[in-house]
Design an enzyme around this catalytic site. Structure first.
Site, PDB file in Angstrom:
ATOM      1  N   GLY A   1      43.037  55.303  35.991  1.00  0.00           N
ATOM      2  CA  GLY A   1      42.855  56.622  36.603  1.00  0.00           C
ATOM      3  C   GLY A   1      41.524  56.727  37.331  1.00  0.00           C
ATOM      4  O   GLY A   1      41.254  57.734  37.987  1.00  0.00           O
ATOM      5  N   GLY A   2      40.706  55.683  37.240  1.00  0.00           N
ATOM      6  CA  GLY A   2      39.368  55.718  37.838  1.00  0.00           C
ATOM      7  C   GLY A   2      39.399  56.058  39.322  1.00  0.00           C
ATOM      8  O   GLY A   2      38.650  56.925  39.790  1.00  0.00           O
ATOM      9  N   THR A   3      40.297  55.388  40.058  1.00  0.00           N
ATOM     10  CA  THR A   3      40.399  55.605  41.510  1.00  0.00           C
ATOM     11  C   THR A   3      40.706  57.079  41.781  1.00  0.00           C
ATOM     12  O   THR A   3      40.059  57.731  42.616  1.00  0.00           O
ATOM     13  CB  THR A   3      41.578  54.756  42.077  1.00  0.00           C
TER      14      THR A   3
ATOM     15  N   ASP B   1      42.905  54.921  49.896  1.00  0.00           N
ATOM     16  CA  ASP B   1      42.160  54.086  50.844  1.00  0.00           C
ATOM     17  C   ASP B   1      43.034  53.772  52.054  1.00  0.00           C
ATOM     18  O   ASP B   1      44.235  54.052  52.060  1.00  0.00           O
ATOM     19  CB  ASP B   1      41.653  52.789  50.168  1.00  0.00           C
TER      20      ASP B   1
ATOM     21  N   GLU C   1      61.425  39.343  17.637  1.00  0.00           N
ATOM     22  CA  GLU C   1      62.200  38.685  18.684  1.00  0.00           C
ATOM     23  C   GLU C   1      63.358  39.597  19.089  1.00  0.00           C
ATOM     24  O   GLU C   1      63.846  40.397  18.292  1.00  0.00           O
ATOM     25  CB  GLU C   1      62.698  37.318  18.193  1.00  0.00           C
TER      26      GLU C   1
ATOM     27  N   LYS D   1      35.398  55.962  51.940  1.00  0.00           N
ATOM     28  CA  LYS D   1      34.151  55.971  51.146  1.00  0.00           C
ATOM     29  C   LYS D   1      32.981  55.777  52.091  1.00  0.00           C
ATOM     30  O   LYS D   1      32.983  54.836  52.878  1.00  0.00           O
ATOM     31  CB  LYS D   1      34.156  54.780  50.175  1.00  0.00           C
TER      32      LYS D   1
ATOM     33  N   ASP E   1      49.625  57.267  45.176  1.00  0.00           N
ATOM     34  CA  ASP E   1      49.304  55.845  45.017  1.00  0.00           C
ATOM     35  C   ASP E   1      50.498  55.154  44.384  1.00  0.00           C
ATOM     36  O   ASP E   1      51.388  55.810  43.835  1.00  0.00           O
ATOM     37  CB  ASP E   1      48.056  55.701  44.116  1.00  0.00           C
TER      38      ASP E   1
ATOM     39  N   GLN F   1      48.328  40.625  40.088  1.00  0.00           N
ATOM     40  CA  GLN F   1      47.746  39.269  40.201  1.00  0.00           C
ATOM     41  C   GLN F   1      48.562  38.566  41.292  1.00  0.00           C
ATOM     42  O   GLN F   1      49.417  37.725  41.039  1.00  0.00           O
ATOM     43  CB  GLN F   1      47.841  38.534  38.856  1.00  0.00           C
TER      44      GLN F   1
ATOM     45  N   ARG G   1      28.738  55.400  51.886  1.00  0.00           N
ATOM     46  CA  ARG G   1      27.549  55.368  51.031  1.00  0.00           C
ATOM     47  C   ARG G   1      26.474  56.250  51.663  1.00  0.00           C
ATOM     48  O   ARG G   1      26.045  56.012  52.793  1.00  0.00           O
ATOM     49  CB  ARG G   1      27.066  53.913  50.855  1.00  0.00           C
TER      50      ARG G   1
HETATM   51  C1  R5P Z   1      45.121  49.229  43.634  1.00  0.00           C
HETATM   52  O1  R5P Z   1      45.061  48.563  44.633  1.00  0.00           O
HETATM   53  C2  R5P Z   1      46.304  50.097  43.297  1.00  0.00           C
HETATM   54  O2  R5P Z   1      46.994  50.517  44.430  1.00  0.00           O
HETATM   55  C3  R5P Z   1      45.847  51.283  42.492  1.00  0.00           C
HETATM   56  O3  R5P Z   1      44.996  52.072  43.314  1.00  0.00           O
HETATM   57  C4  R5P Z   1      45.086  50.840  41.284  1.00  0.00           C
HETATM   58  O4  R5P Z   1      45.861  49.913  40.572  1.00  0.00           O
HETATM   59  C5  R5P Z   1      44.757  52.021  40.407  1.00  0.00           C
HETATM   60  O5  R5P Z   1      44.005  51.569  39.322  1.00  0.00           O
HETATM   61  P1  R5P Z   1      43.116  52.542  38.459  1.00  0.00           P
HETATM   62  O6  R5P Z   1      43.981  53.700  38.071  1.00  0.00           O
HETATM   63  O7  R5P Z   1      42.684  51.701  37.301  1.00  0.00           O
HETATM   64  O8  R5P Z   1      41.969  52.987  39.319  1.00  0.00           O
END
Ligand code: R5P
Length: 282
Positions: free
Chosen positions: A215-217, A160, A36, A183, A209, A91, A185
């Site tokens: 870091g996936g994006t 994006d 605490e 993106k 960003d 959220q 396809r």
């Molecule tokens: C998403 O809308 C945010 O602007 C970031 O692009 C996102 O939170 C990045 O998440 P991650 O690093 O997991 O891809």
């Protein structure tokens, strides 16, 4: 004015006090053996207090609530709460029936203990309606843009179209062209990610960003930009959340990874303090 540094934002608080030319408050913050939080603040009589505390991870939220009350009790004339990284910002709506809209709930509670709030590059500024006190969302993008200019970036892109305003803000400071990644396809298996309008061949490209989490994006985009001939690829964000130990993966994919000190990380090469200083002095 006096700066009250929370334990999540020590380095940013120190830099802010330095830039403002004011003192850091005498604050004692510790954890009891059961984890605490204990907070003690003294001698703020009549001063305008600026509390700086990121609300991540969860224990730092409780610490902020305690700080706000203790600062009020210590006699501060006004309290500004700066939330450099606003936990739960993503959220921002009820995606499924029954879900708590966490970003709004945080706003409701954080606003109760102060007179005004500053956030920095909050994920979705529309959640600021949840505050019952005046609130302003600041941006570290011009500061990031200045750093990118000093580091000879040629092009700034956002991951994006929805986040293109951030690229544009950073590029204005960096005085370079900007674009957003699109993106496409190509077939059932392949997705191409490339700037909508600009050619990156031989260029130093920064992807900016608000948050890097897994870091996936960023990593997917970096790999494709390199395939498209970018000579240098930089990842730059305000909030280096870096969940799941993503820094080594990002460092393997990028030439450089930088973030601000809204979250104190090894990549925090830029301070967001200037954005707060300017807002407090305006
Ligand atoms: C998403 O809308 C945010 O602007 C970031 O692009 C996102 O939170 C990045 O998440 P991650 O690093 O997991 O891809």
């Amino acid at each position: 004015m006096i700066v009250v540094g929370g334990s999540a934002s020590k380095s940013l608080s120190g830099e802010l006090a330095r830039q403002l030319g004011c003192k850091l408050a005498d604050v004692e913050i510790k954890r009891f053996p059961d984890e605490e939080c204990y907070v003690k603040v003294q001698g703020l009589g009549g001063q305008d207090a600026v509390i700086v505390q990121s609300t991540y991870p969860d224990p730092n939220i409780v610490e902020l609530f305690l700080l706000q009350e203790a600062v009020r009790d210590a006699g501060a004339a006004t309290i500004t709460t700066v939330v450099p990284y606003y936990g739960y910002a993503r959220q921002d709506k009820s995606f499924n029936d029954g879900e708590a809209v966490s970003a709004l709930i945080m706003a409701k509670h954080l606003g109760q203990g102060c007179d005004r709030v500053f956030t920095i590059d909050i994920h979705n500024p529309s959640v600021l309606v949840g505050f019952a006190v005046p609130v302003q969302n600041l941006s570290a993008m011009p500061i990031i843009g200045n750093w990118l200019k000093e580091n000879d970036v040629d092009v700034i892109v956002s991951p994006d179209e929805g986040s293109k305003d951030r690229a544009s803000l950073a590029a204005e400071a960096a005085q370079c062209p900007w674009d957003f990644l699109q993106k496409t396809r190509l077939d059932g298996e392949t997705v191409e990610i490339k700037p909508k309008n600009l050619d990156v061949r031989g260029k130093s490209v920064a992807i900016v960003d608000d948050i890097i989490a897994t870091g996936g994006t960023m990593i997917t985009a970096a790999n494709q930009l390199k395939e498209q001939g970018a000579s240098n690829v930089i990842a730059a964000c305000t909030h280096g959340l870096f969940t799941g130990g993503s820094i080594p993966k990002l460092e393997a994919a990028f030439d450089t990874v930088i973030s601000t000190d809204t979250l104190e990380r090894s990549t925090s090469k830029i301070s967001a303090a200037k954005a707060i200083t300017e807002a407090l002095e305006s």
